[in-house]
Design a protein around this motif. Structure first.
Motif, PDB file in Angstrom:
ATOM      1  N   VAL A   1     -18.520 -56.351  38.450  1.00 14.73           N
ATOM      2  CA  VAL A   1     -19.211 -57.188  37.452  1.00 14.73           C
ATOM      3  C   VAL A   1     -20.453 -56.487  36.913  1.00 14.73           C
ATOM      4  CG1 VAL A   1     -20.472 -59.351  37.107  1.00 14.73           C
ATOM      5  CG2 VAL A   1     -18.326 -59.347  38.403  1.00 14.73           C
ATOM      6  N   VAL A   2     -21.176 -55.809  37.805  1.00 18.32           N
ATOM      7  CA  VAL A   2     -22.448 -55.201  37.414  1.00 18.32           C
ATOM      8  C   VAL A   2     -22.252 -53.893  36.651  1.00 18.32           C
ATOM      9  CG1 VAL A   2     -24.583 -54.190  38.350  1.00 18.32           C
ATOM     10  CG2 VAL A   2     -23.709 -56.322  39.293  1.00 18.32           C
ATOM     11  N   ALA A   3     -21.117 -53.224  36.847  1.00 14.67           N
ATOM     12  CA  ALA A   3     -20.896 -51.889  36.280  1.00 14.67           C
ATOM     13  C   ALA A   3     -21.206 -51.770  34.791  1.00 14.67           C
ATOM     14  CB  ALA A   3     -19.469 -51.435  36.573  1.00 14.67           C
ATOM     15  N   PRO A   4     -20.799 -52.718  33.926  1.00 13.49           N
ATOM     16  CA  PRO A   4     -21.091 -52.562  32.488  1.00 13.49           C
ATOM     17  C   PRO A   4     -22.579 -52.597  32.144  1.00 13.49           C
ATOM     18  CG  PRO A   4     -19.308 -54.148  32.841  1.00 13.49           C
ATOM     19  CD  PRO A   4     -19.916 -53.880  34.176  1.00 13.49           C
ATOM     20  N   LEU A   5     -23.412 -53.070  33.066  1.00 15.01           N
ATOM     21  CA  LEU A   5     -24.848 -53.182  32.806  1.00 15.01           C
ATOM     22  C   LEU A   5     -25.624 -51.959  33.282  1.00 15.01           C
ATOM     23  CD1 LEU A   5     -25.234 -56.881  34.007  1.00 15.01           C
ATOM     24  CD2 LEU A   5     -24.894 -56.081  31.665  1.00 15.01           C
ATOM     25  N   LEU A   6     -24.948 -51.048  33.960  1.00 16.30           N
ATOM     26  CA  LEU A   6     -25.625 -49.865  34.499  1.00 16.30           C
ATOM     27  C   LEU A   6     -26.012 -48.895  33.386  1.00 16.30           C
ATOM     28  CD1 LEU A   6     -23.319 -49.153  37.561  1.00 16.30           C
ATOM     29  CD2 LEU A   6     -25.746 -49.801  37.678  1.00 16.30           C
ATOM     30  N   PRO A   7     -27.117 -48.173  33.578  1.00 15.62           N
ATOM     31  CA  PRO A   7     -27.438 -47.098  32.643  1.00 15.62           C
ATOM     32  C   PRO A   7     -26.336 -46.049  32.675  1.00 15.62           C
ATOM     33  CG  PRO A   7     -28.848 -46.987  34.584  1.00 15.62           C
ATOM     34  CD  PRO A   7     -28.084 -48.262  34.688  1.00 15.62           C
TER      35      PRO A   7
END
Length: 399
Positions: A282-288
């Motif tokens: 879930v968090v992956a798309p928000l990573l730099p």
């Protein structure tokens, strides 16, 4: 132990880093390697003072204390992960055992948050790294529950890597595991304990996911879901109340996906919480992304550094440069590996093993480890997916 003591003619104690109820951690110089290390030693005299009037109870508590300390060393040896403090050695100083670990130069997450306000990308970087560690803990056999996951037990090292520390009350989840506290006893820091911990019930890796939900809430809003200052209300609130979504308290727009994720991590029922792998997805798309600029205002240390690093200019927190490819071999293509990883996850979700998982386990993961190194973000995602796949289907060679 005191400043100047020399353990095993090797570890010279330099200064105390802090005391807990049963142990003290020292900064020390390893004369053999020249490195700075951390040494954790028992403090039985303080913990056992309350039992001095009863020799039988005193002896029993001392035995349990030593056994728990020995289990901490065993847990650290078993975990061996870049986002978990590294075990180095054990020994005896007089009659008391000690554990030698890597010395993590940097800040606790609590200290880090006192200095910085984080954008969503930095929050995602920290959540991902903690989830990597929890994924490792949940997928070994038997799984390990930290039981005291909180900002003070997470270090951000000088390279920006988040590392879990203090496994003093960590528990392997197995019927054979000895319990050193009575059933119903609450251990850990109440502001981050799951409902089942507050109630003294059996724990699973999902208990640490709840703590990660509390930490994620703190990262996004500056406060945990329930104020720690209201200590008398904490058990009831964690067990009965649903906090408002972090988006209602954050000072910037929180993406809907992470808002929903945090609330699912804070579910009262463990079965309703996501796994570490699901958190990462879930968090992956928000990573730099590689090549993105550094945060502004700057973060020191910078937990986004490893994610922003490009293959030709790795960050200090990144993996070592890959070895040269053998003559005639091809470098892995990250996009193709990502597609294959998605196929393996889809097979797992359908409950049907297939070529995606076979390729991931038997070919791509060993090559990715060698080419990109164990600290690479995609390699870590592959490690967790492979463990999930093995747990579901065995070694992934059938289908």
């Amino acid at each position: 132990m005191k400043t100047g003591d020399l353990l095993n003619e090797r570890y010279e104690l330099l200064e105390s880093l802090g005391k807990g109820g049963m142990a003290e951690v020292w900064k020390a110089h390893d004369r053999q390697t020249g490195n700075t290390v951390a040494v954790k030693g028992l403090r039985p005299e303080d913990f056992l003072r309350a039992f001095e009037g009863n020799s039988e109870v005193y002896a029993q508590q001392y035995k349990l204390m030593r056994e728990r300390f020995g289990r901490e060393a065993s847990v650290l040896r078993a975990l061996a992960h870049p986002n978990i403090v590294t075990y180095l050695d054990t020994g005896m100083f007089g009659d008391e055992p000690y554990i030698v670990m890597e010395y993590i130069e940097g800040l606790s997450l609590r200290e880090f948050l006192e200095r910085h306000v984080l954008a969503v990308s930095a929050v995602a970087a920290i959540i991902t790294q903690i989830a990597w560690a929890l994924g490792r803990m949940s997928l070994i056999e038997p799984p390990i529950v930290h039981r005291d996951l909180k900002p003070d037990n997470i270090r951000i090292n000088t390279r920006g890597a988040a590392q879990l520390i203090d496994f003093g009350i960590a528990l392997p989840v197995s019927p054979e595991t000895a319990r050193y506290t009575e059933q119903g006893t609450t251990l850990g820091s109440r502001g981050y304990l799951s409902p089942e911990q507050h109630d003294g019930l059996d724990l699973t890796p999902k208990s640490d996911i709840y703590a990660l939900g509390c930490i994620s809430y703190l990262l996004l809003t500056g406060e945990p879901p329930f104020p720690i200052e209201q200590a008398s209300q904490l058990k009831r609130r964690h067990c009965e109340e649903i906090p408002p979504p972090p988006s209602t308290a954050a000072q910037y727009n929180v993406p809907e996906a992470i808002d929903d994720l945090v609330m699912r991590m804070l579910a009262k029922e463990p079965a309703e919480r996501p796994t570490a792998s699901e958190v990462i997805e879930v968090v992956a798309p928000l990573l730099p992304q590689p090549g993105n600029p550094a945060p502004n205002p700057s973060l020191k240390p910078d937990p986004t550094a490893m994610f922003r690093a490009t293959p030709d200019a790795p960050s200090d927190a990144g993996a070592p440069p890959p070895p040269r490819a053998a003559r005639g071999s091809r470098w892995l293509n990250r996009r193709q590996v990502t597609d294959q990883l998605a196929l393996a996850k889809a097979e797992r979700d359908r409950g049907q093993p297939g070529p995606g998982g076979q390729a991931l386990i038997n070919d791509l993961l060993p090559r990715a480890r060698a080419e990109w190194g164990p600290l690479d973000r995609l390699v870590r995602d592959m490690e967790l997916a492979a463990e999930d796949y093995r747990r579901a289907f065995g070694d992934g060679t059938h289908g």
